[in-house]
Design an enzyme around this catalytic site. Structure first.
Site, PDB file in Angstrom:
ATOM      1  N   LYS A  10       0.839  -1.197   0.000  1.00  0.00           N
ATOM      2  CA  LYS A  10       0.000   0.000   0.000  1.00  0.00           C
ATOM      3  C   LYS A  10       0.884   1.262   0.000  1.00  0.00           C
ATOM      4  O   LYS A  10       2.102   1.181   0.227  1.00  0.00           O
ATOM      5  CB  LYS A  10      -0.907  -0.032   1.221  1.00  0.00           C
ATOM      6  CG  LYS A  10      -1.914  -1.213   1.237  1.00  0.00           C
ATOM      7  CD  LYS A  10      -2.857  -1.062   2.426  1.00  0.00           C
ATOM      8  CE  LYS A  10      -3.818  -2.206   2.578  1.00  0.00           C
ATOM      9  NZ  LYS A  10      -4.736  -1.997   3.731  1.00  0.00           N
ATOM     10  N   TYR A  52     -12.075  -2.065  -2.990  1.00  0.00           N
ATOM     11  CA  TYR A  52     -12.641  -2.195  -1.642  1.00  0.00           C
ATOM     12  C   TYR A  52     -14.167  -2.160  -1.660  1.00  0.00           C
ATOM     13  O   TYR A  52     -14.779  -1.759  -0.682  1.00  0.00           O
ATOM     14  CB  TYR A  52     -12.075  -1.090  -0.742  1.00  0.00           C
ATOM     15  CG  TYR A  52     -10.690  -1.411  -0.196  1.00  0.00           C
ATOM     16  CD1 TYR A  52     -10.448  -2.615   0.480  1.00  0.00           C
ATOM     17  CD2 TYR A  52      -9.637  -0.525  -0.323  1.00  0.00           C
ATOM     18  CE1 TYR A  52      -9.197  -2.917   0.997  1.00  0.00           C
ATOM     19  CE2 TYR A  52      -8.373  -0.819   0.192  1.00  0.00           C
ATOM     20  CZ  TYR A  52      -8.172  -2.017   0.853  1.00  0.00           C
ATOM     21  OH  TYR A  52      -6.922  -2.315   1.371  1.00  0.00           O
ATOM     22  N   PHE A  60     -15.606   3.482   7.545  1.00  0.00           N
ATOM     23  CA  PHE A  60     -14.221   3.848   7.223  1.00  0.00           C
ATOM     24  C   PHE A  60     -13.936   3.857   5.715  1.00  0.00           C
ATOM     25  O   PHE A  60     -12.800   4.072   5.293  1.00  0.00           O
ATOM     26  CB  PHE A  60     -13.233   2.898   7.940  1.00  0.00           C
ATOM     27  CG  PHE A  60     -13.423   1.430   7.637  1.00  0.00           C
ATOM     28  CD1 PHE A  60     -12.867   0.856   6.499  1.00  0.00           C
ATOM     29  CD2 PHE A  60     -14.158   0.621   8.488  1.00  0.00           C
ATOM     30  CE1 PHE A  60     -13.033  -0.485   6.206  1.00  0.00           C
ATOM     31  CE2 PHE A  60     -14.337  -0.738   8.201  1.00  0.00           C
ATOM     32  CZ  PHE A  60     -13.768  -1.287   7.058  1.00  0.00           C
ATOM     33  N   ARG A  88      -1.866 -14.327   4.330  1.00  0.00           N
ATOM     34  CA  ARG A  88      -2.674 -13.680   5.377  1.00  0.00           C
ATOM     35  C   ARG A  88      -2.021 -13.867   6.753  1.00  0.00           C
ATOM     36  O   ARG A  88      -2.026 -12.964   7.581  1.00  0.00           O
ATOM     37  CB  ARG A  88      -4.104 -14.243   5.388  1.00  0.00           C
ATOM     38  CG  ARG A  88      -4.912 -13.971   4.127  1.00  0.00           C
ATOM     39  CD  ARG A  88      -5.365 -12.562   3.975  1.00  0.00           C
ATOM     40  NE  ARG A  88      -6.215 -12.110   5.061  1.00  0.00           N
ATOM     41  CZ  ARG A  88      -6.829 -10.936   5.074  1.00  0.00           C
ATOM     42  NH1 ARG A  88      -6.690 -10.085   4.060  1.00  0.00           N
ATOM     43  NH2 ARG A  88      -7.576 -10.572   6.089  1.00  0.00           N
ATOM     44  N   THR A  94      -5.415  -7.219  11.048  1.00  0.00           N
ATOM     45  CA  THR A  94      -5.702  -6.026  10.253  1.00  0.00           C
ATOM     46  C   THR A  94      -5.201  -4.747  10.942  1.00  0.00           C
ATOM     47  O   THR A  94      -4.704  -3.832  10.290  1.00  0.00           O
ATOM     48  CB  THR A  94      -7.235  -5.903  10.026  1.00  0.00           C
ATOM     49  OG1 THR A  94      -7.661  -7.031   9.270  1.00  0.00           O
ATOM     50  CG2 THR A  94      -7.614  -4.632   9.295  1.00  0.00           C
ATOM     51  N   ARG A 105       2.576  -6.654   9.404  1.00  0.00           N
ATOM     52  CA  ARG A 105       1.861  -5.489   9.941  1.00  0.00           C
ATOM     53  C   ARG A 105       2.356  -5.150  11.349  1.00  0.00           C
ATOM     54  O   ARG A 105       2.428  -3.983  11.726  1.00  0.00           O
ATOM     55  CB  ARG A 105       0.356  -5.760   9.927  1.00  0.00           C
ATOM     56  CG  ARG A 105      -0.213  -5.689   8.497  1.00  0.00           C
ATOM     57  CD  ARG A 105      -1.604  -6.258   8.400  1.00  0.00           C
ATOM     58  NE  ARG A 105      -2.251  -5.915   7.136  1.00  0.00           N
ATOM     59  CZ  ARG A 105      -3.444  -6.365   6.777  1.00  0.00           C
ATOM     60  NH1 ARG A 105      -4.125  -7.180   7.578  1.00  0.00           N
ATOM     61  NH2 ARG A 105      -3.970  -6.002   5.625  1.00  0.00           N
ATOM     62  N   HIS A 118      -1.853  -5.217   1.513  1.00  0.00           N
ATOM     63  CA  HIS A 118      -3.136  -5.882   1.268  1.00  0.00           C
ATOM     64  C   HIS A 118      -2.860  -7.259   0.673  1.00  0.00           C
ATOM     65  O   HIS A 118      -1.939  -7.405  -0.140  1.00  0.00           O
ATOM     66  CB  HIS A 118      -3.976  -5.087   0.255  1.00  0.00           C
ATOM     67  CG  HIS A 118      -5.107  -5.907  -0.300  1.00  0.00           C
ATOM     68  ND1 HIS A 118      -6.316  -6.035   0.359  1.00  0.00           N
ATOM     69  CD2 HIS A 118      -5.182  -6.704  -1.395  1.00  0.00           C
ATOM     70  CE1 HIS A 118      -7.097  -6.872  -0.339  1.00  0.00           C
ATOM     71  NE2 HIS A 118      -6.433  -7.286  -1.406  1.00  0.00           N
ATOM     72  N   GLU A 129      -9.977  -9.747  -7.589  1.00  0.00           N
ATOM     73  CA  GLU A 129      -8.949  -8.706  -7.468  1.00  0.00           C
ATOM     74  C   GLU A 129      -7.886  -8.824  -8.566  1.00  0.00           C
ATOM     75  O   GLU A 129      -7.458  -7.820  -9.125  1.00  0.00           O
ATOM     76  CB  GLU A 129      -8.298  -8.777  -6.083  1.00  0.00           C
ATOM     77  CG  GLU A 129      -9.268  -8.377  -4.973  1.00  0.00           C
ATOM     78  CD  GLU A 129      -8.705  -8.524  -3.561  1.00  0.00           C
ATOM     79  OE1 GLU A 129      -9.406  -8.125  -2.611  1.00  0.00           O
ATOM     80  OE2 GLU A 129      -7.586  -9.048  -3.397  1.00  0.00           O
TER      81      GLU A 129
HETATM   82  N1  UDP Z   1      -9.724  -0.691   7.791  1.00  0.00           N
HETATM   83  C1  UDP Z   1      -9.808   0.456   8.572  1.00  0.00           C
HETATM   84  N2  UDP Z   1     -10.617   0.451   9.685  1.00  0.00           N
HETATM   85  C2  UDP Z   1     -11.345  -0.652  10.045  1.00  0.00           C
HETATM   86  C3  UDP Z   1     -11.261  -1.802   9.248  1.00  0.00           C
HETATM   87  C4  UDP Z   1     -10.439  -1.798   8.120  1.00  0.00           C
HETATM   88  O1  UDP Z   1      -9.166   1.461   8.273  1.00  0.00           O
HETATM   89  O2  UDP Z   1     -12.053  -0.609  11.077  1.00  0.00           O
HETATM   90  C5  UDP Z   1      -8.886  -0.692   6.572  1.00  0.00           C
HETATM   91  C6  UDP Z   1      -7.529  -1.385   6.710  1.00  0.00           C
HETATM   92  O3  UDP Z   1      -6.574  -0.668   5.938  1.00  0.00           O
HETATM   93  C7  UDP Z   1      -7.798  -2.744   6.106  1.00  0.00           C
HETATM   94  C8  UDP Z   1      -8.784  -2.396   4.990  1.00  0.00           C
HETATM   95  O4  UDP Z   1      -9.585  -1.369   5.545  1.00  0.00           O
HETATM   96  O5  UDP Z   1      -6.603  -3.348   5.621  1.00  0.00           O
HETATM   97  C9  UDP Z   1      -9.668  -3.541   4.541  1.00  0.00           C
HETATM   98  O6  UDP Z   1     -10.324  -4.080   5.676  1.00  0.00           O
HETATM   99  P1  UDP Z   1     -10.408  -5.657   5.869  1.00  0.00           P
HETATM  100  O7  UDP Z   1     -11.362  -5.888   6.996  1.00  0.00           O
HETATM  101  O8  UDP Z   1     -10.699  -6.289   4.561  1.00  0.00           O
HETATM  102  O9  UDP Z   1      -8.937  -6.027   6.393  1.00  0.00           O
HETATM  103  P2  UDP Z   1      -7.749  -6.851   5.709  1.00  0.00           P
HETATM  104  O10 UDP Z   1      -8.375  -7.882   4.810  1.00  0.00           O
HETATM  105  O11 UDP Z   1      -6.919  -5.861   4.966  1.00  0.00           O
HETATM  106  O12 UDP Z   1      -7.004  -7.439   6.870  1.00  0.00           O
HETATM  107 MG    MG Z   2      -9.803  -7.711   3.279  1.00  0.00          MG
END
Ligand code: UDP
Ligand code: MG
Length: 222
Positions: A10, A52, A60, A88, A94, A105, A118, A129
């Site tokens: 990112k 997204y 958010f 993952r 996350t 992370r 991501h 994707e």
């Molecule tokens: N995100 C955020 N606030 C939240 C949840 C998610 O800013 O409460 C952002 C974060 O950058 C995350 C992205 O949104 O990577 C996508 O969310 P997802 O739940 O899909 O998480 P990921 O798959 O990236 O772990």
């Molecule tokens: Mg995700």
């Protein structure tokens, strides 16, 4: 099972040059992975929104799109045995401050959703994707040698920087989150720390980056 997944460094990982090189190195050095596509892309608003789209209704969402369009990303398609869950696991939680310290992370994420990488979360998502980034950003599978040399050059170029202020940045975020300091009070410090890391970014983009961090801190308080 052999799978393919879409991985994005990112904009925070891209702009923080040394951090980006360290993350890319972790993917390159994993012998179980084959990086089939590698491309630097500046995502448009529309690509970020489509990428997204599952989060469209979330509070958010707008901030997330602002974050993904802050600067360029490195888009990769990676193939390997069970590569989707493996990556993952490598990423960790996350939310950066909750991610285990050995995960990507946990090591490099600044705070909350500002989390460096991501990766697709399942087979259907990966298909969507990969095809989205191919169609809208030209992320194509090229020959292995071309990809490998692009990656090696990138790592060689940026790993020299050796500036990683993650823990300092996260420390400030923690004080803001606990109410010990205010965001306004810390903006100058964020700016200085990011400026050290983002060696080839202009001040306007670094200021935007500070804004993105501040937005993420506010998001969490709600
Ligand atoms: N995100 C955020 N606030 C939240 C949840 C998610 O800013 O409460 C952002 C974060 O950058 C995350 C992205 O949104 O990577 C996508 O969310 P997802 O739940 O899909 O998480 P990921 O798959 O990236 O772990
Ligand atoms: Mg995700």
């Amino acid at each position: 099972m052999i799978q393919n997944t879409l991985v994005l460094l990112k904009p925070d990982a891209y702009l923080r040059r040394y951090v980006g090189a360290c993350v890319l190195k972790e993917f390159r050095d994993n012998k179980a992975f084959k990086i089939k596509a590698f491309k630097e892309v500046t995502p448009s608003q529309s690509l970020a929104e489509k990428h997204y789209s599952v989060h469209r209704e979330k509070p958010f969402f707008k901030k997330l799109v602002d974050y993904l369009t802050l600067g360029p990303v490195i888009a990769m398609v990676i193939e390997g045995e069970n590569v989707i869950p493996s990556i993952r696991v490598m990423l960790g939680n996350t939310f950066s401050e909750k991610a285990e310290p050995h995960t990507i992370r946990g090591k490099y994420g600044i705070w909350n959703g500002i989390n460096v990488v991501h990766a697709s979360d399942g087979e259907e998502t990966a298909k969507y994707e990969i095809s989205l980034w191919r169609k809208e950003a030209g992320v194509e599978e090229t020959g292995g040698d071309t990809v490998n040399s692009l990656i090696d050059d990138y790592i060689k170029r940026w790993s020299k920087i050796r500036i990683d202020n993650t823990l300092k940045l996260r420390g400030i975020c923690r004080l803001i989150a606990t109410g010990e300091r205010s965001i306004e009070d810390c903006e100058e410090e964020f700016f200085k720390l990011l400026k050290e890391e983002c060696v080839d970014s202009d001040e306007t983009i670094i200021k935007k980056f500070v804004r993105i961090i501040a937005d993420n801190l506010q998001e969490r308080k709600k």
